[in-house]
Design a protein around this motif. Structure first.
Motif, PDB file in Angstrom:
ATOM      1  N   PHE A   1       0.808  -1.221   0.000  1.00  0.00           N
ATOM      2  CA  PHE A   1       0.000   0.000   0.000  1.00  0.00           C
ATOM      3  C   PHE A   1       0.844   1.276   0.000  1.00  0.00           C
ATOM      4  N   ARG A   2       2.078   1.220  -0.438  1.00  0.00           N
ATOM      5  CA  ARG A   2       2.953   2.394  -0.360  1.00  0.00           C
ATOM      6  C   ARG A   2       2.457   3.585  -1.183  1.00  0.00           C
ATOM      7  N   LEU A   3       1.529   3.367  -2.109  1.00  0.00           N
ATOM      8  CA  LEU A   3       1.029   4.467  -2.940  1.00  0.00           C
ATOM      9  C   LEU A   3      -0.163   5.195  -2.309  1.00  0.00           C
ATOM     10  N   ALA A   4      -0.558   4.806  -1.112  1.00  0.00           N
ATOM     11  CA  ALA A   4      -1.684   5.448  -0.418  1.00  0.00           C
ATOM     12  C   ALA A   4      -1.242   5.842   0.989  1.00  0.00           C
ATOM     13  N   ARG A   5      -1.772   6.986   1.451  1.00  0.00           N
ATOM     14  CA  ARG A   5      -1.398   7.472   2.785  1.00  0.00           C
ATOM     15  C   ARG A   5      -2.605   8.095   3.476  1.00  0.00           C
ATOM     16  N   GLY A   6      -2.454   8.289   4.774  1.00  0.00           N
ATOM     17  CA  GLY A   6      -3.428   9.050   5.546  1.00  0.00           C
ATOM     18  C   GLY A   6      -4.838   8.498   5.458  1.00  0.00           C
ATOM     19  N   PHE A   7      -5.796   9.404   5.272  1.00  0.00           N
ATOM     20  CA  PHE A   7      -7.202   9.010   5.232  1.00  0.00           C
ATOM     21  C   PHE A   7      -7.483   8.081   4.048  1.00  0.00           C
ATOM     22  N   ARG A   8      -6.809   8.303   2.934  1.00  0.00           N
ATOM     23  CA  ARG A   8      -7.010   7.417   1.779  1.00  0.00           C
ATOM     24  C   ARG A   8      -6.657   5.977   2.139  1.00  0.00           C
ATOM     25  N   LEU A   9      -5.597   5.812   2.877  1.00  0.00           N
ATOM     26  CA  LEU A   9      -5.200   4.468   3.295  1.00  0.00           C
ATOM     27  C   LEU A   9      -6.234   3.870   4.254  1.00  0.00           C
ATOM     28  N   ALA A  10      -6.802   4.707   5.131  1.00  0.00           N
ATOM     29  CA  ALA A  10      -7.847   4.229   6.050  1.00  0.00           C
ATOM     30  C   ALA A  10      -9.074   3.750   5.271  1.00  0.00           C
ATOM     31  N   VAL A  11      -9.419   4.467   4.205  1.00  0.00           N
ATOM     32  CA  VAL A  11     -10.545   4.057   3.360  1.00  0.00           C
ATOM     33  C   VAL A  11     -10.231   2.729   2.685  1.00  0.00           C
ATOM     34  N   LEU A  12      -9.045   2.618   2.099  1.00  0.00           N
ATOM     35  CA  LEU A  12      -8.667   1.382   1.404  1.00  0.00           C
ATOM     36  C   LEU A  12      -8.637   0.196   2.366  1.00  0.00           C
ATOM     37  N   ALA A  13      -8.212   0.434   3.596  1.00  0.00           N
ATOM     38  CA  ALA A  13      -8.171  -0.644   4.589  1.00  0.00           C
ATOM     39  C   ALA A  13      -9.574  -1.153   4.911  1.00  0.00           C
ATOM     40  N   HIS A  14     -10.577  -0.274   4.810  1.00  0.00           N
ATOM     41  CA  HIS A  14     -11.949  -0.680   5.109  1.00  0.00           C
ATOM     42  C   HIS A  14     -12.616  -1.433   3.940  1.00  0.00           C
ATOM     43  N   LEU A  15     -12.263  -1.110   2.721  1.00  0.00           N
ATOM     44  CA  LEU A  15     -12.995  -1.629   1.553  1.00  0.00           C
ATOM     45  C   LEU A  15     -13.129  -3.153   1.501  1.00  0.00           C
TER      46      LEU A  15
ATOM     47  N   GLN B   1     -21.322   5.823   4.423  1.00  0.00           N
ATOM     48  CA  GLN B   1     -21.058   4.685   5.303  1.00  0.00           C
ATOM     49  C   GLN B   1     -19.556   4.399   5.396  1.00  0.00           C
ATOM     50  N   VAL B   2     -18.873   4.501   4.269  1.00  0.00           N
ATOM     51  CA  VAL B   2     -17.433   4.256   4.260  1.00  0.00           C
ATOM     52  C   VAL B   2     -16.708   5.344   5.047  1.00  0.00           C
ATOM     53  N   ALA B   3     -17.146   6.597   4.895  1.00  0.00           N
ATOM     54  CA  ALA B   3     -16.529   7.699   5.645  1.00  0.00           C
ATOM     55  C   ALA B   3     -16.650   7.444   7.142  1.00  0.00           C
ATOM     56  N   ALA B   4     -17.821   7.023   7.585  1.00  0.00           N
ATOM     57  CA  ALA B   4     -18.025   6.740   9.009  1.00  0.00           C
ATOM     58  C   ALA B   4     -17.145   5.575   9.454  1.00  0.00           C
ATOM     59  N   ALA B   5     -17.086   4.519   8.644  1.00  0.00           N
ATOM     60  CA  ALA B   5     -16.280   3.348   8.996  1.00  0.00           C
ATOM     61  C   ALA B   5     -14.790   3.678   9.042  1.00  0.00           C
ATOM     62  N   ALA B   6     -14.363   4.653   8.227  1.00  0.00           N
ATOM     63  CA  ALA B   6     -12.950   5.042   8.193  1.00  0.00           C
ATOM     64  C   ALA B   6     -12.615   6.071   9.266  1.00  0.00           C
ATOM     65  N   GLY B   7     -13.633   6.456  10.078  1.00  0.00           N
ATOM     66  CA  GLY B   7     -13.378   7.330  11.205  1.00  0.00           C
ATOM     67  C   GLY B   7     -13.623   8.806  10.997  1.00  0.00           C
ATOM     68  N   SER B   8     -14.142   9.194   9.831  1.00  0.00           N
ATOM     69  CA  SER B   8     -14.422  10.607   9.551  1.00  0.00           C
ATOM     70  C   SER B   8     -15.774  10.726   8.856  1.00  0.00           C
ATOM     71  N   PRO B   9     -16.873  10.684   9.614  1.00  0.00           N
ATOM     72  CA  PRO B   9     -18.207  10.648   9.021  1.00  0.00           C
ATOM     73  C   PRO B   9     -18.517  11.789   8.053  1.00  0.00           C
ATOM     74  N   ARG B  10     -17.855  12.918   8.195  1.00  0.00           N
ATOM     75  CA  ARG B  10     -18.152  14.059   7.322  1.00  0.00           C
ATOM     76  C   ARG B  10     -17.275  14.084   6.065  1.00  0.00           C
ATOM     77  N   ALA B  11     -16.374  13.152   5.936  1.00  0.00           N
ATOM     78  CA  ALA B  11     -15.409  13.160   4.836  1.00  0.00           C
ATOM     79  C   ALA B  11     -15.897  12.373   3.622  1.00  0.00           C
ATOM     80  N   VAL B  12     -17.147  12.621   3.246  1.00  0.00           N
ATOM     81  CA  VAL B  12     -17.737  11.868   2.135  1.00  0.00           C
ATOM     82  C   VAL B  12     -16.986  12.115   0.829  1.00  0.00           C
ATOM     83  N   ARG B  13     -16.649  13.368   0.542  1.00  0.00           N
ATOM     84  CA  ARG B  13     -15.913  13.659  -0.706  1.00  0.00           C
ATOM     85  C   ARG B  13     -14.525  13.035  -0.688  1.00  0.00           C
ATOM     86  N   ALA B  14     -13.906  13.035   0.481  1.00  0.00           N
ATOM     87  CA  ALA B  14     -12.575  12.433   0.588  1.00  0.00           C
ATOM     88  C   ALA B  14     -12.627  10.932   0.317  1.00  0.00           C
ATOM     89  N   VAL B  15     -13.742  10.294   0.666  1.00  0.00           N
ATOM     90  CA  VAL B  15     -13.915   8.880   0.337  1.00  0.00           C
ATOM     91  C   VAL B  15     -13.960   8.720  -1.181  1.00  0.00           C
TER      92      VAL B  15
END
Length: 198
Positions: free
Chosen positions: A113-127, A140-154
């Motif tokens: 996973f070296r090409l992903a970091r931070g919140f993006r990596l948290a999202v990928l870990a959940h998928l 739902q993915v934003a909430a599961a990744a720990g940032s319920p308001r980060a829908v666009r970031a998902v």
């Protein structure tokens, strides 16, 4: 001296070229110089580029991402020692073929996973927790990744997923059930979701 004298036809035929390439791959691997191995795989969603480091699968790319550009980017971000070496990708190719044939629901591959970091990596870990044949909304993915308001970031994390199909960002849809964007295009996303629904 002519080109024919330097490079006789018998030394430049495809079979000989293939053997020379295999010797190069073997020598590079033996000397620890094969940092990124790659191959392509024909699938129902087009030709996929597969790339792996010694740690695991590092990149899966659709045709529309421009395979040459993806390899150039891997040379910049991972190592300039990139070589077509299909054997390292045999397990990934086999599991993807099984998936597309309907015989595999879960990938069992080492992933890099070296090409992903931070919140993006948290999202990928959940998928991978989104089960085969199921979907979750971006919210739902934003909430599961720990940032319920980060829908666009998902959405951004899914769009930049370096391992589509294997890390199933195609299972993330809009709240109204519509597909939303996908790195492989809407047709590819529909194909994957239809395959999993069968």
């Amino acid at each position: 001296m002519t080109t024919e004298e330097l490079f006789p036809a018998s030394e430049t035929d495809p079979e000989t070229t293939g053997r020379l390439h295999e010797r190069l791959v073997t020598a590079a691997a033996r000397e620890g110089l094969l940092d990124v191995a790659y191959r392509t795989l024909d699938t129902p969603v087009g030709t996929l580029l597969l790339a792996a480091t010694e740690q695991g699968l590092v990149r899966v790319a659709y045709d529309r991402e421009d395979h040459d550009a993806v390899l150039s980017r891997l040379a910049e971000l991972v190592s300039p020692r990139v070589l077509r070496a299909p054997a390292r990708l045999d397990p990934a190719a086999r599991q993807l073929a099984e998936y597309f044939a309907g015989g595999r629901r879960l990938f069992e591959l080492p992933l890099d996973f070296r090409l992903a970091r931070g919140f993006r990596l948290a999202v990928l870990a959940h998928l991978p927790a989104i089960g085969y044949g199921h979907t979750e909304s971006y919210a739902q993915v934003a909430a599961a990744a720990g940032s319920p308001r980060a829908v666009r970031a998902v959405g951004t994390a899914c769009a930049t997923n370096p391992l589509p199909v294997v890390v199933p960002c195609h299972r993330v849809v809009r709240s109204d059930g519509s597909y939303g964007g996908y790195v492989g295009g809407e047709d590819a996303k529909r194909t994957l979701l239809t395959l999993e629904a069968a």
